[in-house]
Design an enzyme around this catalytic site. Structure first.
Site, PDB file in Angstrom:
ATOM      1  CB  SER A 171      -0.770  -0.174   1.177  1.00  0.00           C
ATOM      2  OG  SER A 171      -1.583   1.038   1.621  1.00  0.00           O
ATOM      3  CE  LYS A 217      -4.601   0.094   0.526  1.00  0.00           C
ATOM      4  NZ  LYS A 217      -5.232  -0.853   1.385  1.00  0.00           N
ATOM      5  CE  LYS A 229      -3.986   3.591   1.975  1.00  0.00           C
ATOM      6  NZ  LYS A 229      -5.229   2.917   2.615  1.00  0.00           N
ATOM      7  CG  ASP A 264      -7.734   2.034   0.538  1.00  0.00           C
ATOM      8  OD1 ASP A 264      -9.121   2.458   0.468  1.00  0.00           O
ATOM      9  OD2 ASP A 264      -7.215   1.440   1.443  1.00  0.00           O
ATOM     10  CD  GLU A 275      -8.445  -1.235   0.782  1.00  0.00           C
ATOM     11  OE1 GLU A 275      -7.662  -1.391  -0.313  1.00  0.00           O
ATOM     12  OE2 GLU A 275      -8.661  -1.277   1.698  1.00  0.00           O
ATOM     13  CG  ASP A 322     -10.536  -1.272   4.870  1.00  0.00           C
ATOM     14  OD1 ASP A 322     -10.744  -1.639   5.766  1.00  0.00           O
ATOM     15  OD2 ASP A 322      -9.485  -0.574   4.658  1.00  0.00           O
ATOM     16  CE  LYS A 379      -7.267  -2.483   6.643  1.00  0.00           C
ATOM     17  NZ  LYS A 379      -7.508  -1.196   6.454  1.00  0.00           N
ATOM     18  N   GLY A 390      -3.725  -4.162   6.160  1.00  0.00           N
ATOM     19  CA  GLY A 390      -2.926  -4.074   7.115  1.00  0.00           C
ATOM     20  C   GLY A 390      -3.172  -2.618   7.762  1.00  0.00           C
TER      21      GLY A 390
HETATM   22  O1  OSB Z   1      -7.486   1.551   4.542  1.00  0.00           O
HETATM   23  O2  OSB Z   1      -5.993  -0.051   4.321  1.00  0.00           O
HETATM   24  C1  OSB Z   1      -6.203   0.906   4.906  1.00  0.00           C
HETATM   25  C2  OSB Z   1      -3.263   1.996   6.728  1.00  0.00           C
HETATM   26  C3  OSB Z   1      -3.861   2.759   7.882  1.00  0.00           C
HETATM   27  C4  OSB Z   1      -5.288   2.720   8.009  1.00  0.00           C
HETATM   28  C5  OSB Z   1      -5.840   2.075   6.726  1.00  0.00           C
HETATM   29  C6  OSB Z   1      -5.258   1.608   5.749  1.00  0.00           C
HETATM   30  C7  OSB Z   1      -3.824   1.376   5.764  1.00  0.00           C
HETATM   31  C8  OSB Z   1      -3.245   0.912   4.779  1.00  0.00           C
HETATM   32  C9  OSB Z   1      -1.780   0.249   4.932  1.00  0.00           C
HETATM   33  O3  OSB Z   1      -3.542   0.809   3.564  1.00  0.00           O
HETATM   34  C10 OSB Z   1      -1.607  -0.890   4.675  1.00  0.00           C
HETATM   35  C11 OSB Z   1      -0.298  -1.331   5.444  1.00  0.00           C
HETATM   36  O4  OSB Z   1      -0.194  -1.734   6.687  1.00  0.00           O
HETATM   37  O5  OSB Z   1       0.466  -1.638   4.625  1.00  0.00           O
HETATM   38 MG    MG Z   2      -8.453   0.223   3.002  1.00  0.00          MG
END
Ligand code: OSB
Ligand code: MG
Length: 369
Positions: A135, A161, A163, A188, A213, A238, A262, A290
């Site tokens: 991510s 991925k 953001k 995402d 996402e 999510d 998660k 994550g």
């Molecule tokens: O939306 O998946 C998410 C990190 C913090 C809060 C929400 C998200 C995330 C990530 C990081 O996308 C994923 C990772 O831990 O590598």
């Molecule tokens: Mg997410």
């Protein structure tokens, strides 16, 4: 059998580089760890609550309060007959899934150790390797994003991925696709859009994303169903999937075609296992998300990712992407072909580095029966 002792700790761990989502930027994690002791053995769990109430309403402070004053005392009062039943103990406490999941995960680790088995075996997963993705947060410039993607592809990761948020979306993905026409790519949004953005979201179809996402509100299933109907790109939920009922509603409504699992968000392994069974029966692919976990949470995520419904690369990546030094030994490492080798040791299979954990602890509380 009774849980004899529960130790709560809060540690501070600076990220090697900031991580930014549509809801904000994180530079240092505050992580609550749980250690349970019973019958001469210990188990570890990690709470995935963030520093502020932005991904969900829980924070490190609310989790600490709920663990210390409700979840912990509840666990000390109950007769332990297996980690699978812990969710039922905790049912009278409404909400606070990340606080509950941290304690529950420690008891799953404990149970696996007590049977001298790896946690993934106790969960009925399969060993070997799990596929990994990354991510990549919102960057200050698109050049930094492209360099980041280049680096992660070079490291072997199997999907990227990115953001997104309003103003960092179509143009960015257009540029990423121009530079990396074939990389398995997804986006995402962390709930940054509404149905008023339907046209923009529809235009993302041209980038052949594996999925988008959580584009819409964090509690929504209905509008996601409307959006999914209008998109070619699969929606992955999510934030909206907090329990098995949400997954069932989402599948029946057509709110998504993929689910990000998660442990913290769904309140632990028992709930996750139920969602997993439902997804297997419904043909919905899963992957493990994550929450910028340290090694303990990462190890739990690895065990969960070994279940057969986890058919897509997850957001479970190497410790060194986030931490200068992780709190487990060895740190989580990723092979050049983008996988993590599932450890065969008992429990989570990674050793907490107690001396290091002690040094970065900012508060500690021990609860006894
Ligand atoms: O939306 O998946 C998410 C990190 C913090 C809060 C929400 C998200 C995330 C990530 C990081 O996308 C994923 C990772 O831990 O590598
Ligand atoms: Mg997410």
């Amino acid at each position: 059998m009774r849980v004899e002792e529960i130790e709560l700790r809060e540690i501070r761990l600076p990220l090697v580089r900031f991580f930014e989502t549509s809801f904000g930027r994180t530079t240092q994690r505050r992580i609550v760890l749980v250690r349970v002791s019973m019958d001469g053995l210990t188990g570890y769990g990690e709470c995935t609550a963030g520093e502020g109430p932005f991904y969900s309403y829980e924070t490190a402070d609310t989790a600490w309060h709920v663990l210390k004053d409700f979840v912990g005392p509840n666990a000390l009062r109950n007769d332990f007959q297996g980690a699978i039943h812990v969710r039922d103990w905790l049912r009278p406490i409404r909400g606070h899934p990340m606080a509950k999941a941290a304690l529950e995960a420690a008891l799953w680790d404990w149970e696996a150790r007590s049977k001298n088995k790896p946690l993934w075996k106790l969960l009925d997963g399969k060993g070997g390797e799990i596929p990994c993705g990354v991510s990549i947060g919102i960057q200050d410039t698109v050049e930094e994003l492209l360099a980041g993607i280049e680096r992660e592809i070079g490291a072997g990761y199997r999907r990227i991925k990115v953001k997104i948020k309003p103003g960092w979306d179509w143009e960015i993905l257009k540029t990423v696709r121009r530079h990396f026409p074939h990389v398995p790519l997804m986006a995402d949004a962390n709930s940054a859009y509404s149905l008023a953005d339907l046209e923009l979201l529809r235009r993302l179809d041209e980038f052949q994303l594996m999925m988008i996402e959580q584009p819409l509100a964090y509690h929504d299933l209905f509008d996601h169903a409307v959006l999914q109907e209008a998109l070619r790109t699969p929606i992955c939920l999510d934030e909206s999937i907090r329990q098995v009922e949400d997954a069932r509603h989402a599948i029946e409504l057509g709110s998504c075609r993929i689910i990000n699992m998660k442990l913290g968000r769904v309140g632990g392994f028992t709930e996750a296992l139920q969602i997993h069974s439902l997804c297997l029966a419904s043909g919905i692919p899963l992957w493990c998300g994550g929450m910028l976990e340290s090694g303990i949470g990462r190890a739990h995520n690895i065990a969960l990712s070994t279940l057969e419904g986890f058919t897509l690369p997850g957001d479970v990546s190497a410790s060194k992407r986030y931490w200068e030094r992780d709190i487990v030994q060895p740190p989580v490492e990723v092979t050049p072909h983008g996988t993590i080798r599932v450890p065969d040791g008992p429990g989570i299979g990674y050793q907490p580095d107690l001396e290091f954990i002690d040094r970065i602890t900012v508060r500690k509380e021990v609860l006894r029966a």
